[in-house]
Design an enzyme around this catalytic site. Structure first.
Site: not given
Length: 277
Positions: A43-44, A82, A112, A114, A181
């Site tokens: 999503d970056s 994501d 993915k 978070e 991360e």
């Protein structure tokens, strides 16, 4: 295409897993040709290719759109997508609905998620439903406001202990892999050795089971600055700009297009259309 079983075998045999974040067809195609094991559609993309200030505005539709492009470019590479901000936090039902939409419409091979607390149940539910999950702990960009900015996580005993516990719980919940991360290298290495699932680091030292970086950071494209943990292997912005400047100059000076770039028509046909004028 490598599978969950292959990645587990790579960890067991000490073979590093190479993951790359990419957002479109050309980057994905190059990644596959280069031999990348796994592609992450992060999503970056909100900041890197859409020009947003954070990942918060990225939607499920955005992730589906970009994952489709990546899958077209890398047909034989495992693709992880994501789940974007708040797409899996409101309720388990909405999380399952959003996850199903991403996988069914985009063809993602895994998703993915978070965070730890509040996410373990979702990891289990998705896994039981047949959707592989990659967990993400440490610096989690969707929660950067709560974390107090883009800072290294797990530097003190309390936060390090929490990372260790959450890592264990992610594995227990059914995650197929874990991304760590911005975590101290020694801590990331200990977690990697303890877990049976692969641990992929980004800013987490050399002791993890694999590494992930963003395509644009690796090739030096469209980035004003790079984080400490990035190694840049090229600077493609300068030659790209030079090429574009050459195009602008040639058009304005009428050097382009030349005859070699143009199509011809029989002169008699043209005269017939315009009456010989």
């Amino acid at each position: 295409m490598k599978t969950k079983t292959d990645f587990l075998k790579m960890k067991q045999e000490g073979e590093p897993i190479v993951m790359l974040t990419a957002y479109d067809y050309p980057a994905a195609k190059l990644a596959e040709q280069a031999g990348v094991d796994m592609i992450l559609v992060g999503d970056s993309l909100g900041m890197v290719v859409l020009g947003l200030d954070s990942t918060v505005s990225v939607t499920v539709a955005d992730m589906i759109h970009h994952t489709k492009a990546v899958k077209r470019g890398a047909k034989d590479t495992f693709v992880v997508t994501d789940m974007p901000f708040m797409s899996y936090h409101c309720s388990l039902e909405s999380a399952l609905k959003n996850a199903a939409a991403i996988v069914q419409e985009s063809g993602a091979d895994a998703l993915k998620l978070e965070g730890g607390d509040g996410v373990f149940e979702t990891i289990t539910a998705l896994t039981r439903g047949g959707i592989p999950v990659v967990s993400h702990l440490g610096l989690t960009p969707q929660s950067v406001g709560v974390l107090g900015g883009y800072k290294v996580q797990g530097k003190d005993e309390e936060s390090a202990g929490k990372l260790i516990e959450d890592s264990r719980r992610c594995e227990e919940a059914g995650a197929m892999a874990l991304v760590l991360e911005c975590v101290p290298a020694a801590l990331a290495e200990r977690i990697s050795k303890e877990l049976t699932i692969p641990v992929i680091g980004i800013g987490a030292g050399a002791g993890t089971d694999g590494q992930v970086l963003v395509y644009h950071d690796v090739v030096g494209h469209g980035v004003s600055r790079t984080p400490k943990f990035v190694k840049q292997y090229a600077q493609i912005d300068q030659p790209l700009e030079q090429a574009l400047r050459g195009y602008v100059e040639d058009v304005r000076s009428r050097v382009f297009p030349e005859d070699a770039h143009s199509f011809r028509i029989d002169q008699q046909v043209l005269e017939g259309l315009y009456g010989g004028k």
